[in-house]
Design a protein around this motif. Structure first.
Motif, short mmCIF file in Angstrom:
data_model
loop_
_atom_site.label_atom_id
_atom_site.label_comp_id
_atom_site.label_asym_id
_atom_site.label_seq_id
_atom_site.Cartn_x
_atom_site.Cartn_y
_atom_site.Cartn_z
N VAL A 76 0.83 -1.21 0.00
CA VAL A 76 0.00 0.00 0.00
C VAL A 76 0.86 1.26 0.00
O VAL A 76 0.55 2.25 -0.69
CB VAL A 76 -0.96 -0.01 1.22
CG1 VAL A 76 -1.58 1.37 1.43
CG2 VAL A 76 -2.05 -1.06 1.02
N LYS A 140 -7.16 -4.00 2.54
CA LYS A 140 -6.21 -3.29 1.70
C LYS A 140 -6.86 -2.07 1.05
O LYS A 140 -6.25 -1.00 0.93
CB LYS A 140 -5.64 -4.22 0.64
CG LYS A 140 -4.45 -3.63 -0.10
CD LYS A 140 -3.55 -4.69 -0.68
CE LYS A 140 -2.27 -4.08 -1.21
NZ LYS A 140 -1.25 -5.08 -1.54
N ASP A 142 -9.35 -0.38 2.32
CA ASP A 142 -9.51 0.60 3.40
C ASP A 142 -8.21 1.36 3.64
O ASP A 142 -8.21 2.58 3.86
CB ASP A 142 -9.94 -0.09 4.69
CG ASP A 142 -11.38 -0.59 4.65
OD1 ASP A 142 -12.11 -0.22 3.70
OD2 ASP A 142 -11.76 -1.35 5.56
N SER A 143 -7.08 0.65 3.61
CA SER A 143 -5.79 1.29 3.84
C SER A 143 -5.47 2.32 2.76
O SER A 143 -4.97 3.41 3.05
CB SER A 143 -4.68 0.24 3.91
OG SER A 143 -4.85 -0.61 5.03
N ASN A 146 -7.70 5.36 3.36
CA ASN A 146 -7.21 6.16 4.49
C ASN A 146 -6.01 7.01 4.09
O ASN A 146 -5.90 8.18 4.48
CB ASN A 146 -6.84 5.24 5.66
CG ASN A 146 -8.05 4.60 6.30
OD1 ASN A 146 -9.17 5.09 6.16
ND2 ASN A 146 -7.83 3.50 7.00
#
Length: 644
Positions: A76, A140, A142-143, A146
């Motif tokens: 990420v 992943k 969501d990361s 964010n």
């Protein structure tokens, strides 16, 4: 040599279902409760949600698993690095080489398309989460969201990108820049998909702020400036704005969608003119998809007519046998098709977008010919785009005799077709089944099961197609349910045999339609259907002695070995500038491209060997489906020699 293939349909009562979706597009019947503006156009069929379809073991599922492994292997922080660098929220010793390994190729920090892969990845992770239910894809995604929120907050005005807003300013001024709105389109679509597929509400907040920034940026501009700006490729950004309008109901986003209406491209289609010339193919298709969404949301008949005209124009005149289009990414005179069988045919993104457009049109019409095209392009191009050994994907589908597929690299490619490739192999379940208030359509013969909540049914399909010809459906239902199952009767088959619970039923329909079976279905009912396949020949319109061979929907290709293939073949060379576009295939001068056959009976030239899809000829050729030809040379379009 006809074999039998089975497909099982199981109907479970009280299992959850909704509708199906494709990345960067919204199809009728999907996302209940998430759209404030629903489809108002009349429909023949609706999509299932991807989360309600599961692939069973097959070549398609194998591709999906390889795709998922590659996606999850990319850290990420690497996907976010260029965004953080642009916003000034990342600092590291010696440029961060000790902490973040940079992405190469089109994601390099000096490439003006950087960030597009992150947009594709957001879509692909949402698709993969819906297709598998695995939390790793949700986490992943969501990361990434964010991290993008942090970047957007640092940039302050709603703008979000891996490059400075100055690139947009240059575009507005008509100065040279590589497709900034195209790149933003991937981000808009990826964030929308994260909301729709993975229920990430933060992604919706971010993308609406991006929409607000775009509105404030573009609203004051003159019409002259607008026309100057959209001469630069902008992908399907207008489709994203239509989808954002559908989600929010905010008329400003509809205004933005209409702002990107490209007069030079769409106006001739309104007049039903094939004015494609030698223009860039994949700048056309997304703009028509936007018109399709406009029709669904507003019932604008002009948008419908031009979308259907464009689709038929593409399929009837601008498409090669495998279902792909373009030569070096551009249109050409279709009356000279045999002169465009090069090493640079079939840009994968074009096929990706044509499949998306096809899904819209099928919902409107329920036309089996659309499903025929979808099947052909899916099997012969998309399924074969991925290298089975590494999971890498090809930019083009070369049709030059003696060429081979040229694959991306894990670190230094990240082409557009790599981005769409992440999505392609995550969403195989999306077009297998459709439904309406009368029944369920089975469009593709891929091992899978679908749950139809409204009917309390689950259909399970088990098959060895296309190795065999019979497909079997097992049905389960908690309570007896009266409905219709529409089995596609492909144009490539005839004399289809269907049985229900072991009893043969009369098939009155003809190829190019649907076999409708209406009855009260009970738990454990079974259907089987056998679809005979034959060898057929498709010649080029300008040369009757240049032809491709097909077995049912499958394009066949002759094996031609690896002679002359020079390392790093079959992979791209990162040391060369966009070598996929200039690649020298070093085709041996003596490579044979001819095939002797009786044009009236091409099937007599091929003999099937065993149960695999392997054929041989008296000349000693080994011929297989094109999707199975990897890491070696092949011949698709043969120079025909008539048998005497």
């Amino acid at each position: 040599m006809n074999k039998k293939v089975l497909v099982t349909v199981i109907l479970f009562g009280s299992l959850t279902v909704s509708g199906i979706v494709s990345a960067q597009s919204v199809y009728p019947g999907q996302h209940q409760g998430k759209l404030k503006k629903e489809t108002v156009a009349p429909l023949q069929a609706e999509s299932f949600d991807l989360k309600d379809v599961r692939l069973l073991p097959s070549r398609f599922r194998d591709n999906m698993l390889r795709d998922s492994a590659w996606m999850t292997s990319i850290d990420v922080n690497r996907l976010l690095h260029s965004f953080r660098t642009n916003a000034g929220v990342f600092a590291g010793r010696e440029g961060g080489y000790m902490t973040v390994k940079k992405l190469g190729g089109w994601e390099s920090l000096d490439c003006e398309l950087r960030g597009h892969t992150t947009g594709h990845m957001l879509s692909a992770l949402g698709l993969m989460y819906a297709a598998t239910g695995s939390e790793i894809f949700k986490l992943k995604g969501d990361s990434l969201v964010n991290g993008l929120e942090e970047v957007q907050n640092a940039l302050k005005n709603g703008y979000l990108s891996a490059w400075p807003e100055e690139l947009i300013n240059r575009n507005i001024q008509g100065k040279g820049v590589w497709a900034p709105w195209y790149t933003l389109h991937k981000l808009f679509s990826g964030l929308i998909d994260q909301y729709l597929y993975a229920d990430n509400k933060k992604a919706l907040t971010i993308v609406t702020r991006m929409g607000d920034w775009a509105y404030n940026k573009l609203k004051p501009l003159s019409e002259e400036t607008r026309k100057l700006m959209i001469r630069n490729e902008f992908g399907g950004i207008n489709e994203s704005f239509y989808n954002l309008y559908a989600i929010t109901g905010d008329e400003r986003y509809r205004w933005l969608a209409e702002y990107f209406y490209h007069n030079d491209v769409i106006d001739p289609l309104k007049e039903l003119r094939d004015d494609l010339g030698t223009k860039h193919t994949n700048t056309f298709i997304p703009k028509v998809i936007a018109e399709a969404r406009n029709y669904e949301l507003t019932r604008n008949e002009t948008s419908r007519k031009l979308s259907e005209f464009f689709w038929h124009t593409m399929i009837d005149h601008h498409t090669f046998a495998p279902g792909c289009s373009s030569d070096k990414e551009h249109y050409f005179d279709p009356k000279k098709l045999s002169q465009h069988l090069t090493g640079y045919t079939g840009e994968t993104c074009c096929t990706y977008n044509m499949l998306k457009l096809s899904r819209h049109l099928f919902c409107w019409t329920g036309d089996s010919s659309i499903a025929d095209y979808y099947e052909r392009a899916l099997y012969n191009h998309i399924l074969g785009q991925q290298d089975p050994e590494t999971g890498m994907v090809a930019y083009f589908l070369p049709l030059l005799s003696g060429s081979h597929k040229l694959y991306s690299t894990k670190e230094n490619s990240f082409w557009c077709c790599v981005g769409s490739g992440f999505e392609n192999h995550a969403k195989y379940g999306e077009a297998i089944y459709y439904h309406n208030d009368r029944g369920i359509y089975v469009n593709l013969f891929i091992p899978s099961q679908v749950t139809w909540k409204e009917k309390g049914l689950t259909l399970r399909q088990e098959t060895e197609f296309p190795q065999e010809e019979t497909t079997r459906f097992t049905l389960q239902a908690e309570n007896p349910v009266r409905t219709t199952i529409y089995l596609r009767y492909p144009s490539w088959s005839k004399d289809v045999k269907v049985s229900v619970n072991g009893k043969k039923i009369s098939v009155k329909q003809k190829s190019g339609s649907y076999i409708a079976i209406t009855r009260e279905w009970k738990d454990g009912d079974q259907i089987s259907a056998t679809y005979p396949m034959q060898i057929k020949m498709e010649t080029t319109p300008d040369n009757p002695d240049k032809a491709a061979l097909l077995y049912g929907p499958l394009v066949l290709a002759g094996e031609r070995g690896t002679e002359g293939m020079q390392a790093p073949a079959p992979f791209s060379n990162p040391a060369l500038y966009n070598d996929y576009y200039t690649y020298n295939f070093h085709v041996p001068a003596h490579l044979r491209t001819s095939l002797k056959l009786d044009k009236k009976h091409p099937e007599r030239a091929l003999q099937r060997v065993g149960s695999d899809l392997k054929f041989t000829t008296e000349q000693g050729d080994v011929i297989r489906p094109l999707y199975d030809l990897h890491r070696q040379r092949y011949v698709v379009y043969w120079d025909l020699q008539s048998e005497k």
